[in-house]
Write a protein that holds these residues in place. Structure first.
Motif, mmCIF file in Angstrom:
data_model
loop_
_atom_site.group_PDB
_atom_site.id
_atom_site.type_symbol
_atom_site.label_atom_id
_atom_site.label_comp_id
_atom_site.label_asym_id
_atom_site.label_seq_id
_atom_site.Cartn_x
_atom_site.Cartn_y
_atom_site.Cartn_z
ATOM 1 N N THR A 131 0.760 -1.190 0.089
ATOM 2 C CA THR A 131 -0.117 0.172 0.018
ATOM 3 C C THR A 131 0.930 1.249 0.126
ATOM 4 O O THR A 131 2.038 1.262 0.284
ATOM 5 N N THR A 132 0.389 2.285 -0.329
ATOM 6 C CA THR A 132 0.997 3.718 -0.596
ATOM 7 C C THR A 132 0.552 4.812 0.593
ATOM 8 O O THR A 132 -0.252 4.381 0.966
ATOM 9 N N PRO A 133 1.249 5.742 0.692
ATOM 10 C CA PRO A 133 0.952 6.665 1.479
ATOM 11 C C PRO A 133 -0.468 7.246 1.130
ATOM 12 O O PRO A 133 -1.224 7.584 1.873
ATOM 13 N N ALA A 134 -0.569 7.455 -0.266
ATOM 14 C CA ALA A 134 -1.869 7.903 -0.689
ATOM 15 C C ALA A 134 -3.240 6.929 -0.270
ATOM 16 O O ALA A 134 -4.089 7.445 0.123
ATOM 17 N N ASP A 135 -2.845 5.671 -0.398
ATOM 18 C CA ASP A 135 -3.846 4.720 0.228
ATOM 19 C C ASP A 135 -4.179 4.886 1.552
ATOM 20 O O ASP A 135 -5.345 5.189 1.964
ATOM 21 N N TRP A 167 -7.913 -0.894 9.931
ATOM 22 C CA TRP A 167 -7.030 -0.820 8.517
ATOM 23 C C TRP A 167 -6.953 -2.158 7.930
ATOM 24 O O TRP A 167 -7.264 -2.367 6.330
ATOM 25 N N TYR A 168 -6.812 -3.352 8.639
ATOM 26 C CA TYR A 168 -6.911 -4.409 8.011
ATOM 27 C C TYR A 168 -7.884 -4.889 7.379
ATOM 28 O O TYR A 168 -7.929 -5.344 6.203
ATOM 29 N N GLU A 174 -9.998 -3.723 -0.197
ATOM 30 C CA GLU A 174 -9.267 -2.961 -1.440
ATOM 31 C C GLU A 174 -8.646 -3.985 -2.117
ATOM 32 O O GLU A 174 -8.651 -4.020 -3.424
ATOM 33 N N THR A 175 -7.879 -5.155 -1.434
ATOM 34 C CA THR A 175 -7.155 -5.966 -2.484
ATOM 35 C C THR A 175 -7.733 -7.093 -2.854
ATOM 36 O O THR A 175 -7.555 -7.800 -3.795
ATOM 37 N N GLY A 176 -8.943 -7.479 -2.324
ATOM 38 C CA GLY A 176 -9.711 -8.654 -2.387
ATOM 39 C C GLY A 176 -9.154 -9.975 -1.738
ATOM 40 O O GLY A 176 -9.701 -11.173 -2.077
ATOM 41 N N VAL A 177 -8.056 -9.794 -1.008
ATOM 42 C CA VAL A 177 -7.441 -11.234 -0.455
ATOM 43 C C VAL A 177 -8.359 -11.718 0.580
ATOM 44 O O VAL A 177 -8.823 -11.048 1.728
ATOM 45 N N LEU A 178 -8.849 -12.987 0.541
ATOM 46 C CA LEU A 178 -9.378 -13.795 1.428
ATOM 47 C C LEU A 178 -10.917 -13.288 1.405
ATOM 48 O O LEU A 178 -11.519 -13.039 2.826
ATOM 49 N N MET A 179 -11.468 -12.643 0.423
ATOM 50 C CA MET A 179 -12.626 -12.049 0.250
ATOM 51 C C MET A 179 -13.509 -12.914 -0.545
ATOM 52 O O MET A 179 -13.265 -13.357 -1.438
ATOM 53 N N ASP A 182 -18.102 -8.814 -0.952
ATOM 54 C CA ASP A 182 -17.880 -7.722 0.118
ATOM 55 C C ASP A 182 -17.410 -8.173 1.384
ATOM 56 O O ASP A 182 -17.342 -7.694 2.500
ATOM 57 N N GLU A 183 -17.778 -9.718 1.600
ATOM 58 C CA GLU A 183 -17.629 -10.256 2.867
ATOM 59 C C GLU A 183 -16.297 -11.213 2.993
ATOM 60 O O GLU A 183 -15.716 -11.690 1.997
ATOM 61 N N PRO A 184 -15.680 -11.210 4.274
ATOM 62 C CA PRO A 184 -14.402 -11.982 4.350
ATOM 63 C C PRO A 184 -14.819 -13.627 4.328
ATOM 64 O O PRO A 184 -15.831 -14.188 4.491
ATOM 65 N N VAL A 185 -13.763 -14.473 3.362
ATOM 66 C CA VAL A 185 -14.015 -15.879 3.386
ATOM 67 C C VAL A 185 -14.237 -16.328 4.822
ATOM 68 O O VAL A 185 -13.586 -16.145 5.710
ATOM 69 N N GLY A 186 -15.314 -17.238 4.879
ATOM 70 C CA GLY A 186 -15.448 -17.860 6.169
ATOM 71 C C GLY A 186 -16.402 -17.127 7.022
ATOM 72 O O GLY A 186 -16.818 -17.541 8.133
ATOM 73 N N GLY A 187 -16.759 -15.818 6.765
ATOM 74 C CA GLY A 187 -17.675 -15.186 7.348
ATOM 75 C C GLY A 187 -17.056 -14.143 8.621
ATOM 76 O O GLY A 187 -17.781 -13.438 9.071
#
Length: 560
Positions: A131-135, A167-168, A174-179, A182-187
């Protein structure tokens, strides 16, 4: 002005696949030694950094890059040689480009050094953070590209406070990691409650990946031993850190294949004689740039997609092991190290690792940017004691402390719970100056840089400021007993608070709460602890204070 574009890369930017390399006419690397003359760094840390730089130089040359590699006492001395002797054009005719360094103020200082020698330096975004400072500014509700204006006062109180969990969740979305949409994988966003088990006595952690030092590493190590006064083990026998990108990618595959399945469940455990357990051991490679942080996160995500099971569904104690004849797939380093017989990856393991890298690493980097330079000197609790001698020599009867310090002395490494709940906790309760503890971490750990240790040690471990945590991470011996097997073989009795032979952490803990009551009683989540303190009689408190005083004297004299 020359048309040559020179990319200057630092010793923690050692990635040959950087976008910045694609249009660079030449590459500059300066191996500056002066920092290691001033303080006794761990011999393995210096060997790792300098060997990785020298291997990176050779890798770039093999790939056809024009590399200028200079050894100098300082970056200024190196730039003098570059502009005066080494650069093929006329002195001052180089346009340098540099990914913005992570350490506070380094980019501006380097730009001034280059300008003083007649050149120019363009600072680029650092590709080795996700991630960047702008993010960050967008998430924090600030104008894009503008600083937060965060102020840490003389009392350590911050005028803005950040919480990693918020933040997490944002960066996962934003990244879609383990998503899953719009919800986290596994809930659930967080499976910490499943990651607090201690392994049984007969469980053996997966073998640590080893990379036998080659001739260049051996030559570098011999030079380090002769050139510098170092701390910790200076034997190359225990050195097993990756020094090339190929080794780093092999270490990543080994983690995903062999260690990730049991990582989550035993993530917070401490076991006598086991420095590594199932931890990834990837932080040195990531912080050197040998791995881009996207790589391990995506690799773990892919492993979960391939071999994932429900949180807590996999029991490493019942695992039949890895097929010794199996080999990784050809997609080397991608995370698709799914092999025949490889254990399943529970969601709590995958999420726990993702939170460490995508969540915590990125979070602390941004907090460091926003809170410096005041963060480095923050001392909210006005702690001033020198670090006890046991941190340097490991000579103490406290089993938890001797184990953790021993791991650092031997390997330049201790895992995150040992760092926070033993090494930082003991120093906090003892009353150590946060800046001195910060320096000790910086000198001793192979993965330590100022941007890494300062938020973790000064803010979190020492509670020098409340910028990223609402309470100090202080704990008595009961926590260590719950999360480790150390207390069973310790000569101090964890069940006792006062009197000779009582666990030093117990008296130090209650004395710490009493001593800092004015600052901490109203602090978030401390109410329960102070209600327990209120239940103690005057005579009991007096005995606690007496025992704590004795413990501090023993520690200061190196006799604890």
């Amino acid at each position: 002005m020359s048309d040559d574009s020179v990319l200057w890369l630092l010793g923690d930017q050692l990635n040959p696949d950087l976008d910045a390399l694609s249009d660079a006419d030449a590459v500059l690397l300066i191996e500056a030694h002066g920092f290691a003359d001033r303080k006794p760094y761990h011999a393995h840390k210096l060997t790792l950094v300098f060997s990785a730089m020298r291997h990176f130089r050779d890798r770039l040359r093999d790939r056809g890059h024009d590399v200028t590699y200079l050894r100098a006492e300082s970056f200024g001395d190196g730039l003098d040689r570059f502009f005066g002797e080494e650069f093929a054009g006329a002195p001052g005719d180089a346009d340098l480009r540099l990914m913005r360094p992570a350490s506070h103020g380094a980019g501006d200082r380097f730009r001034e050094l280059v300008a003083e020698r007649g050149g120019s330096l363009e600072l680029l975004d650092n590709e080795l953070f996700w991630t960047t400072p702008a993010d960050w500014h967008e998430w924090a509700g600030e104008p894009d590209g503008e600083a937060a204006g965060l102020i840490v006062g003389e009392d350590g109180s911050a005028d803005r406070r950040y919480r990693q969990e918020n933040w997490y969740r944002h960066v996962r979305r934003e990244t879609g990691v383990l998503m899953d949409g719009d919800e986290p994988v596994g809930g659930e966003w967080n499976y910490d409650d499943l990651n607090r088990e201690t392994p049984p006595d007969d469980w053996e952690p997966p073998e640590r990946p080893r990379f036998d030092p080659d001739d260049l590493t051996r030559e570098t190590h011999a030079w380090v031993r002769e050139r510098f006064d170092t701390w910790g083990s200076d034997s190359l026998d225990g050195f097993a850190w990756p020094v090339t990108r190929g080794e780093a990618r092999a270490a990543l595959d080994a983690f995903v294949r062999d260690r990730l399945p049991s990582f989550g469940r035993y993530e917070d455990a401490m076991v006598e004689g086991e420095p590594f357990l199932s931890h990834s051991l990837l932080s040195p490679a990531i912080n050197l740039g040998l791995l881009n942080p996207r790589e391990p996160v995506r690799a773990v995500e892919v492993a979960y997609e391939d071999r994932g099971v429900e949180p807590g569904a996999y029991d490493p104690e019942e695992d039949g092991g890895i097929d010794p004849n199996a080999t990784p797939l050809d997609d080397f380093g991608s995370g698709r190290a799914s092999v025949a017989g490889a254990a399943p990856v529970p969601l709590n393991a995958a999420e726990g690792f993702v939170r460490q890298v995508l969540g915590w690493r990125e979070f602390t980097r941004h907090v460091y940017r926003e809170a410096m330079p005041a963060l480095a000197a923050a001392n909210r609790l006005e702690q001033s004691a020198d670090l006890p001698p046991a941190y340097w020599d490991g000579d103490t009867d406290m089993r938890c402390l001797s184990e953790a310090v021993g791991h650092v002395r031997e390997h330049g490494y201790a895992h995150h719970v040992e760092r926070l709940m033993v090494l930082s906790n003991v120093a906090l309760l003892y009353g150590t100056d946060p800046a001195e503890l910060n320096e000790w971490f910086h000198l001793g750990f192979v993965d330590a840089y100022h941007w890494v240790t300062t938020p973790n040690v000064v803010a979190m471990g020492s509670f020098g400021t409340d910028v990223l945590s609402s309470k100090p991470y202080a704990a008595s011996g009961s926590y260590v007993n719950r999360m480790s097997d150390y207390c069973a073989s310790c000569p101090y009795a964890v069940s006792r608070t006062t009197g000779e032979g009582a666990c030093p952490l117990n008296a130090l803990y209650w004395d710490f709460l009493a001593e800092n009551e004015e600052t901490l009683r109203g602090t978030g989540r401390m109410g329960l602890m102070y209600s327990h303190l209120d239940d103690k009689s005057d005579s009991e408190l007096a005995a606690i204070r007496e025992r704590a005083s004795t413990v501090r004297k023993l520690a200061a004299d190196g006799e604890l």
